[in-house]
Design an enzyme around this catalytic site. Structure first.
Site, mmCIF file in Angstrom:
data_model
loop_
_atom_site.group_PDB
_atom_site.id
_atom_site.type_symbol
_atom_site.label_atom_id
_atom_site.label_comp_id
_atom_site.label_asym_id
_atom_site.label_seq_id
_atom_site.Cartn_x
_atom_site.Cartn_y
_atom_site.Cartn_z
ATOM 1 N N HIS A 34 4.283 -1.387 6.991
ATOM 2 C CA HIS A 34 4.337 -0.225 6.108
ATOM 3 C C HIS A 34 5.586 0.636 6.311
ATOM 4 O O HIS A 34 5.926 1.432 5.438
ATOM 5 C CB HIS A 34 3.096 0.654 6.316
ATOM 6 C CG HIS A 34 1.814 -0.020 5.963
ATOM 7 N ND1 HIS A 34 1.482 -0.355 4.673
ATOM 8 C CD2 HIS A 34 0.781 -0.438 6.740
ATOM 9 C CE1 HIS A 34 0.290 -0.947 4.656
ATOM 10 N NE2 HIS A 34 -0.155 -1.012 5.895
ATOM 11 N N GLU A 66 -9.494 -7.155 9.099
ATOM 12 C CA GLU A 66 -9.541 -6.008 8.197
ATOM 13 C C GLU A 66 -10.071 -6.342 6.812
ATOM 14 O O GLU A 66 -9.828 -5.599 5.857
ATOM 15 C CB GLU A 66 -8.160 -5.353 8.103
ATOM 16 C CG GLU A 66 -7.016 -6.304 7.850
ATOM 17 C CD GLU A 66 -5.653 -5.651 8.093
ATOM 18 O OE1 GLU A 66 -5.587 -4.427 8.308
ATOM 19 O OE2 GLU A 66 -4.647 -6.384 8.066
ATOM 20 N N ASP A 97 -8.097 -0.603 5.993
ATOM 21 C CA ASP A 97 -8.180 -1.737 5.078
ATOM 22 C C ASP A 97 -9.580 -2.344 5.060
ATOM 23 O O ASP A 97 -10.057 -2.794 4.010
ATOM 24 C CB ASP A 97 -7.156 -2.807 5.467
ATOM 25 C CG ASP A 97 -5.763 -2.472 4.954
ATOM 26 O OD1 ASP A 97 -5.633 -2.094 3.777
ATOM 27 O OD2 ASP A 97 -4.811 -2.582 5.729
#
Length: 254
Positions: free
Chosen positions: A45, A149, A175
């Site tokens: 990210h 996740e 997530d």
């Protein structure tokens, strides 16, 4: 190439670290001086160039932090992170045994995997280290972490962590909660918390260390008490919380 965090996990000890998604070698140094065990550079990210990763990793090494990279989805990102000097790899969205096997293939040198070798990179000290000694040390010391996740990953947990070469499973609570359909309450939803508790039990049964995110000092303590071996705060969340406290103190004193 000794990996202090990997050794602690093998010995049943626990480690505390931080996710960092912004480029700041100075922040890395502060984390090390504060006494954190590891740093996770968030290349999934965060906005990092290969040179940024290398400088963050170099800063971590200066303060005895174990540098780990949460890689992006590009298959080459594992190779690039390792060639910059990462001592650990976290791979998002590992959903089944085949995904886990591909991770190991990209991390390990032949015959264990298919990682490309280059002795002129900084992990090999630009050619000072080479041959079987370097290759075996890298295979032994790199920490391999997979993210759990999604509901698919939860269902396939045992087959994922049974893949030789996988050292740890890390819960991605945000997530996980979204993929389970709980976008509003997120990880606080009772069903998500129930799933995480079950994962802790299953990890203990499989004798595999488990990692998780903690929001604040109280939740760090709670995770460690619950048996989580690898606990990470998100540095931007810690900073924003501190900023809010400062602003709130100023408002109260107006």
């Amino acid at each position: 190439m000794k990996n202090r965090v990997k050794e602690k996990l093998k010995n049943g000890e626990k480690s505390v670290g931080a996710f960092v998604g912004i480029y700041s070698p100075e922040m890395v140094e502060m984390l090390g001086h504060a006494g954190f065990d590891f740093l996770v550079i968030d290349d999934e990210h965060g906005a990092f160039s290969p040179r940024d990763l290398e400088n963050m990793i170099r800063a971590a090494e200066c303060v005895d932090l174990v540098p780990i990279v949460r890689v992006a989805y590009d298959p080459s990102s594992i190779q690039k992170a390792l060639d910059r000097g990462a001592k650990g790899i976290q791979v998002p969205m590992v959903n089944n045994r085949e995904d886990a096997e591909r991770v190991v293939q990209r991390v390990k040198f032949p015959p264990l995997g298919q990682r490309g070798a280059n002795y002129t990179t900084r992990p090999a000290r630009y050619g000072k280290d080479h041959g079987i000694g370097f290759l075996d040390a890298a295979d032994d010391q790199i920490l391999v972490i997979v993210h759990i996740e999604t509901p698919e990953a939860v269902a396939n947990f045992e087959e994922i962590v049974s893949v030789p070469g996988i050292d740890m499973a890390f819960i991605g609570p945000t997530d996980l909660s979204i993929s389970m359909g709980y976008k509003e309450e997120g990880a606080r939803h009772p069903e998500v918390q129930k799933t995480i508790a079950q994962l802790r039990e299953r990890a203990q049964q499989q004798n595999i260390p488990l990692g998780n995110i903690a929001a604040n000092p109280a939740s760090v303590r709670q995770e460690l008490e619950n048996g989580t071996a690898f606990v990470a705060v998100v540095i931007t969340s810690v900073m924003m919380s501190a900023f809010y406290e400062v602003v709130e103190a100023g408002i109260r004193n107006d």
